[in-house]
Design an enzyme around this catalytic site. Structure first.
Site, PDB file in Angstrom:
ATOM      1  N   CYS A 113      99.816  16.161  12.100  1.00 26.03           N
ATOM      2  CA  CYS A 113     100.690  16.621  13.197  1.00 26.03           C
ATOM      3  C   CYS A 113     100.362  17.011  14.318  1.00 26.03           C
ATOM      4  O   CYS A 113     100.082  15.976  14.881  1.00 26.03           O
ATOM      5  CB  CYS A 113     101.634  17.694  12.199  1.00 26.03           C
ATOM      6  SG  CYS A 113     100.619  19.084  11.648  1.00 26.03           S
ATOM      7  N   SER A 114     100.452  18.246  14.883  1.00 26.50           N
ATOM      8  CA  SER A 114      99.896  18.210  15.999  1.00 26.50           C
ATOM      9  C   SER A 114      99.145  19.484  16.217  1.00 26.50           C
ATOM     10  O   SER A 114      99.140  20.306  17.286  1.00 26.50           O
ATOM     11  CB  SER A 114     101.445  18.499  17.017  1.00 26.50           C
ATOM     12  OG  SER A 114     101.881  19.515  16.330  1.00 26.50           O
ATOM     13  N   CYS A 115      98.392  20.330  15.154  1.00 33.18           N
ATOM     14  CA  CYS A 115      97.627  21.182  15.288  1.00 33.18           C
ATOM     15  C   CYS A 115      96.537  21.308  16.225  1.00 33.18           C
ATOM     16  O   CYS A 115      96.011  20.389  16.503  1.00 33.18           O
ATOM     17  CB  CYS A 115      97.209  21.670  13.888  1.00 33.18           C
ATOM     18  SG  CYS A 115      98.135  21.765  12.657  1.00 33.18           S
TER      19      CYS A 115
ATOM     20  N   CYS B   7      94.826  15.881  15.240  1.00 31.90           N
ATOM     21  CA  CYS B   7      95.295  16.513  13.926  1.00 31.90           C
ATOM     22  C   CYS B   7      96.005  15.138  13.146  1.00 31.90           C
ATOM     23  O   CYS B   7      97.040  14.783  13.957  1.00 31.90           O
ATOM     24  CB  CYS B   7      96.387  17.514  14.260  1.00 31.90           C
ATOM     25  SG  CYS B   7      97.183  18.249  12.712  1.00 31.90           S
TER      26      CYS B   7
HETATM   27 FE   LIG Z   1      98.726  19.558  12.711  1.00 29.99          FE
END
Ligand SMILES: [Fe+2]
Length: 201
Positions: free
Chosen positions: A109-111, A106
């Site tokens: 971010c951190s999806c 991602c």
């Molecule tokens: Fe993300």
């Protein structure tokens, strides 16, 4: 002592900031404590890579399920009692082959498909991984212990808010006749993200 006073500013720690937000919510009648408790229970007990591993094992032993999984991930994993959050509108399952390695990231971010893969590991959230895996994927994978021959294509998939990915790793040789449970036990979180392959593949 006027003139000698020094005001020292200190940035509150994450814990202090979380406590302050929680206190503010509780003061307004919102049960933040309960919600945090519930979410952390889910995160540690329910959102585990074991879910993704079970899906992979089923896909290895059941070709019809595999087809459904590749065609419509959300519907197929729901068959296994693994519903996904509403905002995960699409689950795209990426099938690896001897000449193709799929990798998830991602860049924003951190999806990730956290209900199936587990919460993202720290390195997945790191700016270094998020930026470099796109630009120099072969090098990053090598640094993470996955050295791929030059003729293996690497495809990097950038997760979005509503589209989540999971890698379907290849089934290792010498696993004929294994039960789904035995197969699920050898599927690792990193192989579901695509930064590792399974032994013998
Ligand atoms: Fe993300």
């Amino acid at each position: 002592m006027p003139g000698n006073d020094r005001v020292v500013f200190r940035t509150a720690s994450i814990e202090e900031r979380v406590d302050a937000i929680q206190d503010a919510l509780e003061a307004r009648g919102l049960k933040a404590g309960e919600a945090v408790e519930e979410l952390s229970h889910k995160a540690t007990e329910e959102y585990v890579p074991r879910n993704g591993a079970r899906i992979v094992a089923r896909a290895w032993v059941d070709p019809e399920f595999r087809k459904r999984l590749l065609a419509n991930g959300i519907a197929a994993v729901a068959e296994m009692g693994l519903p996904m959050p509403k905002h995960h509108r699409h689950l795209v399952v990426l099938e690896n082959t001897p000449k193709l390695q799929n990798v998830i990231c991602c860049t924003l971010c951190s999806c990730t498909a956290f209900t199936l893969i587990g919460l993202p590991p720290d390195w997945y959230k790191d700016l270094q991984y998020r930026s470099r895996v796109v630009r120099e994927s072969r090098t990053v994978l090598k640094e993470m212990g996955l050295q791929l021959p030059p003729d293996v294509e690497i495809r990097v998939w950038d997760t979005t808010a509503d589209t989540r990915y999971m890698v379907l790793p290849e089934r290792p040789p010498n696993t004929d006749g294994w039960s789904e449970e035995q197969l699920a036990a050898i599927v690792t979180r990193d192989s579901l993200i695509g930064v590792a392959r399974l032994p013998g593949t």
